[in-house]
Design a protein around this motif. Structure first.
Motif, PDB file in Angstrom:
ATOM      1  N   GLU A  19       0.826  -1.213   0.000  1.00  0.00           N
ATOM      2  CA  GLU A  19       0.000   0.000   0.000  1.00  0.00           C
ATOM      3  C   GLU A  19       0.859   1.261   0.000  1.00  0.00           C
ATOM      4  O   GLU A  19       0.570   2.225  -0.706  1.00  0.00           O
ATOM      5  N   ASN A  20       1.948   1.249   0.793  1.00  0.00           N
ATOM      6  CA  ASN A  20       2.760   2.458   0.941  1.00  0.00           C
ATOM      7  C   ASN A  20       3.572   2.805  -0.310  1.00  0.00           C
ATOM      8  O   ASN A  20       4.088   3.917  -0.414  1.00  0.00           O
ATOM      9  N   GLN A  21       3.692   1.872  -1.264  1.00  0.00           N
ATOM     10  CA  GLN A  21       4.398   2.164  -2.513  1.00  0.00           C
ATOM     11  C   GLN A  21       3.445   2.319  -3.691  1.00  0.00           C
ATOM     12  O   GLN A  21       3.872   2.595  -4.807  1.00  0.00           O
TER      13      GLN A  21
END
Length: 131
Positions: A19-21
């Motif tokens: 999710e964070n990338q």
């Protein structure tokens, strides 16, 4: 986890959505996948090449081929395991990957293929349908 065994070589894959990338609003979705290759045979083997088939949610297929994995061509004696982590970006919220490793028996220089099991790339951003 997804697993397949060919010629006494077990390949297990565990995908993880990052999710964070990822940038869903920009159509950019990223997964990591951890691969474990276990030599369950009685002979030493070496991973020489990889061939990936990556299919996105629209059915677009991309093939990736090259020497080794993560810059390595690991040698696995009987009973040994090699693990690595890599990644895959897609422009859709889901997809599939599968492929093969080209291996060789160093003692005879004979080449053989090992199947990488098909595995699903799922994100929480995909559309849901009820059938």
């Amino acid at each position: 986890m997804y697993s397949a065994t060919t010629h006494d070589v077990r390949v297990t894959v565990a995908p993880l959505f990052l999710e964070n990338q990822s940038e869903p609003d920009e159509g950019h979705f990223v997964w990591a996948y951890q691969v474990t290759i276990g030599n369950e045979s009685t002979a030493t083997i070496q991973l020489m090449r990889r061939h990936w088939i990556i299919t996105d949610a629209h059915g677009h297929v991309q093939e990736v081929e090259g020497p080794g994995v993560v810059g390595l061509q690991p040698v696995l004696p009987p009973g040994e395991v090699f693990e690595y982590t890599s990644g895959c970006p897609l422009s859709t919220a889901s997809g599939f990957m599968e492929g093969t490793y080209k291996m060789r028996w160093p003692d005879t220089n004979e080449m053989f293929e090992v199947r990488i099991p098909a595995f699903s790339l799922d994100s929480p951003h995909g559309g849901h349908s009820i059938h």
